[in-house]
Design a protein around this motif. Structure first.
Motif, PDB file in Angstrom:
ATOM      1  N   SER A  48       0.574  -1.463  -0.137  1.00 11.92           N
ATOM      2  CA  SER A  48      -0.199  -0.074   0.085  1.00 11.92           C
ATOM      3  C   SER A  48       0.781   1.137  -0.130  1.00 11.92           C
ATOM      4  O   SER A  48       0.470   2.271  -0.540  1.00 11.92           O
ATOM      5  CB  SER A  48      -0.990   0.213   1.146  1.00 11.92           C
ATOM      6  OG  SER A  48      -0.091  -0.050   2.289  1.00 11.92           O
ATOM      7  N   THR A  49       2.183   1.164   0.250  1.00 14.05           N
ATOM      8  CA  THR A  49       2.780   2.468   0.398  1.00 14.05           C
ATOM      9  C   THR A  49       4.165   2.233  -0.706  1.00 14.05           C
ATOM     10  O   THR A  49       5.209   2.912  -0.460  1.00 14.05           O
ATOM     11  CB  THR A  49       3.400   2.743   1.630  1.00 14.05           C
ATOM     12  OG1 THR A  49       4.048   1.727   2.354  1.00 14.05           O
ATOM     13  CG2 THR A  49       2.142   3.039   2.664  1.00 14.05           C
ATOM     14  N   LEU A  50       3.883   1.323  -1.470  1.00 10.34           N
ATOM     15  CA  LEU A  50       4.951   1.139  -2.802  1.00 10.34           C
ATOM     16  C   LEU A  50       4.841   2.519  -3.478  1.00 10.34           C
ATOM     17  O   LEU A  50       3.758   2.929  -3.842  1.00 10.34           O
ATOM     18  CB  LEU A  50       4.797   0.071  -3.623  1.00 10.34           C
ATOM     19  CG  LEU A  50       5.444  -1.331  -2.985  1.00 10.34           C
ATOM     20  CD1 LEU A  50       5.410  -2.241  -4.360  1.00 10.34           C
ATOM     21  CD2 LEU A  50       6.813  -1.085  -2.508  1.00 10.34           C
ATOM     22  N   ASN A  51       6.047   3.118  -4.267  1.00 12.44           N
ATOM     23  CA  ASN A  51       5.955   4.150  -5.189  1.00 12.44           C
ATOM     24  C   ASN A  51       6.715   3.874  -6.369  1.00 12.44           C
ATOM     25  O   ASN A  51       7.755   3.269  -6.358  1.00 12.44           O
ATOM     26  CB  ASN A  51       6.316   5.607  -4.404  1.00 12.44           C
ATOM     27  CG  ASN A  51       5.448   6.025  -3.392  1.00 12.44           C
ATOM     28  OD1 ASN A  51       4.216   6.020  -3.531  1.00 12.44           O
ATOM     29  ND2 ASN A  51       5.837   5.820  -2.292  1.00 12.44           N
ATOM     30  N   PRO A  52       6.371   4.494  -7.601  1.00 13.71           N
ATOM     31  CA  PRO A  52       7.090   4.563  -8.610  1.00 13.71           C
ATOM     32  C   PRO A  52       8.698   5.024  -8.320  1.00 13.71           C
ATOM     33  O   PRO A  52       8.684   5.996  -7.572  1.00 13.71           O
ATOM     34  CB  PRO A  52       6.375   5.332  -9.700  1.00 13.71           C
ATOM     35  CG  PRO A  52       4.994   5.363  -9.302  1.00 13.71           C
ATOM     36  CD  PRO A  52       4.937   5.296  -7.793  1.00 13.71           C
ATOM     37  N   GLY A  53       9.605   4.210  -8.810  1.00 15.29           N
ATOM     38  CA  GLY A  53      10.976   4.672  -8.591  1.00 15.29           C
ATOM     39  C   GLY A  53      11.702   3.916  -7.200  1.00 15.29           C
ATOM     40  O   GLY A  53      12.883   3.951  -7.391  1.00 15.29           O
ATOM     41  N   VAL A 103      10.289  -0.208  -9.365  1.00  9.78           N
ATOM     42  CA  VAL A 103       8.820  -0.065  -9.340  1.00  9.78           C
ATOM     43  C   VAL A 103       8.600   1.046 -10.497  1.00  9.78           C
ATOM     44  O   VAL A 103       9.116   2.094 -10.224  1.00  9.78           O
ATOM     45  CB  VAL A 103       8.380   0.329  -8.130  1.00  9.78           C
ATOM     46  CG1 VAL A 103       6.805   0.412  -8.229  1.00  9.78           C
ATOM     47  CG2 VAL A 103       8.465  -0.975  -6.990  1.00  9.78           C
ATOM     48  N   LYS A 104       7.840   0.830 -11.580  1.00  2.00           N
ATOM     49  CA  LYS A 104       7.553   1.711 -12.404  1.00  2.00           C
ATOM     50  C   LYS A 104       5.908   2.229 -12.182  1.00  2.00           C
ATOM     51  O   LYS A 104       5.658   3.511 -12.597  1.00  2.00           O
ATOM     52  CB  LYS A 104       7.498   0.851 -13.869  1.00  2.00           C
ATOM     53  CG  LYS A 104       8.968   0.779 -14.287  1.00  2.00           C
ATOM     54  CD  LYS A 104       9.753   1.851 -14.425  1.00  2.00           C
ATOM     55  CE  LYS A 104      11.231   1.654 -14.752  1.00  2.00           C
ATOM     56  NZ  LYS A 104      12.102   2.921 -14.769  1.00  2.00           N
ATOM     57  N   LEU A 127       9.352  -9.219  -0.612  1.00  5.66           N
ATOM     58  CA  LEU A 127       9.615  -7.896  -1.627  1.00  5.66           C
ATOM     59  C   LEU A 127      10.279  -6.683  -0.447  1.00  5.66           C
ATOM     60  O   LEU A 127       9.480  -6.828   0.548  1.00  5.66           O
ATOM     61  CB  LEU A 127       8.423  -7.362  -2.181  1.00  5.66           C
ATOM     62  CG  LEU A 127       8.586  -6.258  -3.172  1.00  5.66           C
ATOM     63  CD1 LEU A 127       9.446  -6.564  -4.424  1.00  5.66           C
ATOM     64  CD2 LEU A 127       7.015  -5.947  -3.640  1.00  5.66           C
ATOM     65  N   LYS A 128      11.491  -6.348  -0.550  1.00  5.07           N
ATOM     66  CA  LYS A 128      12.149  -5.554   0.564  1.00  5.07           C
ATOM     67  C   LYS A 128      12.643  -4.299  -0.274  1.00  5.07           C
ATOM     68  O   LYS A 128      13.037  -4.315  -1.451  1.00  5.07           O
ATOM     69  CB  LYS A 128      13.275  -6.281   1.109  1.00  5.07           C
ATOM     70  CG  LYS A 128      12.852  -7.427   1.677  1.00  5.07           C
ATOM     71  CD  LYS A 128      14.591  -7.952   2.173  1.00  5.07           C
ATOM     72  CE  LYS A 128      14.080  -9.552   2.693  1.00  5.07           C
ATOM     73  NZ  LYS A 128      13.470  -9.530   4.074  1.00  5.07           N
ATOM     74  N   PRO A 129      12.407  -3.065   0.300  1.00  5.09           N
ATOM     75  CA  PRO A 129      13.383  -1.978  -0.207  1.00  5.09           C
ATOM     76  C   PRO A 129      14.803  -2.106  -0.247  1.00  5.09           C
ATOM     77  O   PRO A 129      15.288  -2.686   0.767  1.00  5.09           O
ATOM     78  CB  PRO A 129      12.759  -0.752   0.605  1.00  5.09           C
ATOM     79  CG  PRO A 129      12.404  -1.530   1.941  1.00  5.09           C
ATOM     80  CD  PRO A 129      11.988  -3.039   1.505  1.00  5.09           C
ATOM     81  N   VAL A 130      15.486  -1.727  -1.104  1.00  3.94           N
ATOM     82  CA  VAL A 130      16.997  -1.692  -1.064  1.00  3.94           C
ATOM     83  C   VAL A 130      17.542  -0.627  -0.202  1.00  3.94           C
ATOM     84  O   VAL A 130      16.909   0.721  -0.545  1.00  3.94           O
ATOM     85  CB  VAL A 130      17.520  -1.528  -2.424  1.00  3.94           C
ATOM     86  CG1 VAL A 130      19.205  -1.243  -2.584  1.00  3.94           C
ATOM     87  CG2 VAL A 130      17.243  -2.953  -3.379  1.00  3.94           C
TER      88      VAL A 130
ATOM     89  N   LEU B  84       3.962  -3.481   4.688  1.00  2.58           N
ATOM     90  CA  LEU B  84       5.205  -4.493   5.011  1.00  2.58           C
ATOM     91  C   LEU B  84       6.274  -4.394   4.078  1.00  2.58           C
ATOM     92  O   LEU B  84       7.532  -4.584   4.229  1.00  2.58           O
ATOM     93  CB  LEU B  84       4.366  -5.774   5.137  1.00  2.58           C
ATOM     94  CG  LEU B  84       5.606  -6.741   5.513  1.00  2.58           C
ATOM     95  CD1 LEU B  84       6.445  -6.660   6.598  1.00  2.58           C
ATOM     96  CD2 LEU B  84       4.838  -8.384   5.655  1.00  2.58           C
ATOM     97  N   PHE B  85       5.963  -4.434   2.688  1.00  4.32           N
ATOM     98  CA  PHE B  85       6.802  -4.491   1.750  1.00  4.32           C
ATOM     99  C   PHE B  85       7.595  -3.084   1.310  1.00  4.32           C
ATOM    100  O   PHE B  85       8.655  -3.118   0.510  1.00  4.32           O
ATOM    101  CB  PHE B  85       6.453  -5.034   0.283  1.00  4.32           C
ATOM    102  CG  PHE B  85       5.787  -6.296   0.623  1.00  4.32           C
ATOM    103  CD1 PHE B  85       6.370  -7.496   1.405  1.00  4.32           C
ATOM    104  CD2 PHE B  85       4.821  -6.999  -0.236  1.00  4.32           C
ATOM    105  CE1 PHE B  85       5.913  -8.783   1.291  1.00  4.32           C
ATOM    106  CE2 PHE B  85       4.401  -8.058  -0.319  1.00  4.32           C
ATOM    107  CZ  PHE B  85       4.816  -9.111   0.722  1.00  4.32           C
ATOM    108  N   SER B  86       7.377  -2.184   2.174  1.00  7.41           N
ATOM    109  CA  SER B  86       8.200  -0.919   1.967  1.00  7.41           C
ATOM    110  C   SER B  86       9.099  -0.882   3.381  1.00  7.41           C
ATOM    111  O   SER B  86       9.662  -0.015   3.525  1.00  7.41           O
ATOM    112  CB  SER B  86       7.195   0.467   2.235  1.00  7.41           C
ATOM    113  OG  SER B  86       6.427   0.353   0.973  1.00  7.41           O
TER     114      SER B  86
END
Lengths: 132, 132
Positions: A48-53, A103-104, A127-130, B84-86
């Motif tokens: 829910s808080t993923l973003n492009p880029g 993420v696009k 899925l994890k942020p770098v 969670l995936f963020s």
């Protein structure tokens, strides 16, 4: 006895690569190609808080890989021998793949991303942020 | 029904961090601290071509983590909500951790490395070279 751990797929990759040998060795070698990660509805909140880029580690299963060799000869390596943990071969003791993706676009449960190097239908487990 | 996948530990981490809250959030925050990866004898061949200086992804299990939240409030984040995936929280649907480590020394089945951020006794399921 060694401990074992069981994981469940949280989504699946839709990829232009349909079978072994079509995908690049690393996704960044074909940055213009995109794939789609379809997240299963029961995990919707997690994206829910993923973003492009966003640059992410996509953790998946090499589900069409079978067996492994602890030591193997590098392809085209003129006899060069490598231990399994010096390779990113899909043929692993635990066939887990990790790819850096970007993420696009996010549309509902579908995350479009660049850096695809998985086959179509690949199960995703995390899925994890770098972080650098 | 979702697909499930079962993995076996290939080794264990010996770490100076004995319990929750002692380890840094990311190993690179304390680059001078080293841990040891003890590879189980049945997988010895897999580390046979590791070298000091190799940068690796160490893939492990957050074995002392329980449960997860799909959406949570960031600690100290003044109400900031994150999916969670963020996050790289240990509390995950599949409690898999990935850390960047650097090999310092190899003695038999023991790999000394910097970048340790796992607790002592953490099960390891994979080791891969970092490719940039």
């Amino acid at each position: 006895m060694r401990r074992t751990f069981t994981f469940v797929e949280i989504g699946v990759v839709h990829s232009p690569y349909k079978k072994d040998g079509e995908a690049p060795k690393q996704g960044f070698l074909r940055p213009e190609v995109t794939g789609e990660l379809e997240i299963y509805p029961e995990y919707a909140g997690a994206i829910s808080t993923l973003n492009p880029g966003d640059e992410m580690n996509l953790v998946f299963i090499f589900d069409r890989s079978e067996g492994y060799d602890l030591i193997s000869e590098r392809k085209g390596g003129a006899g060069e021998i490598r231990g399994l943990f010096s390779t990113r071969s899909p043929r692993r003791i635990n066939p887990i793949g990790i790819s850096d993706i970007v993420v696009k676009e996010i549309n509902g449960l579908t995350v479009t991303f660049s850096g695809v190097d998985m086959l179509d239908g690949t199960p995703v487990i995390d899925l994890k942020p770098v972080i650098r």
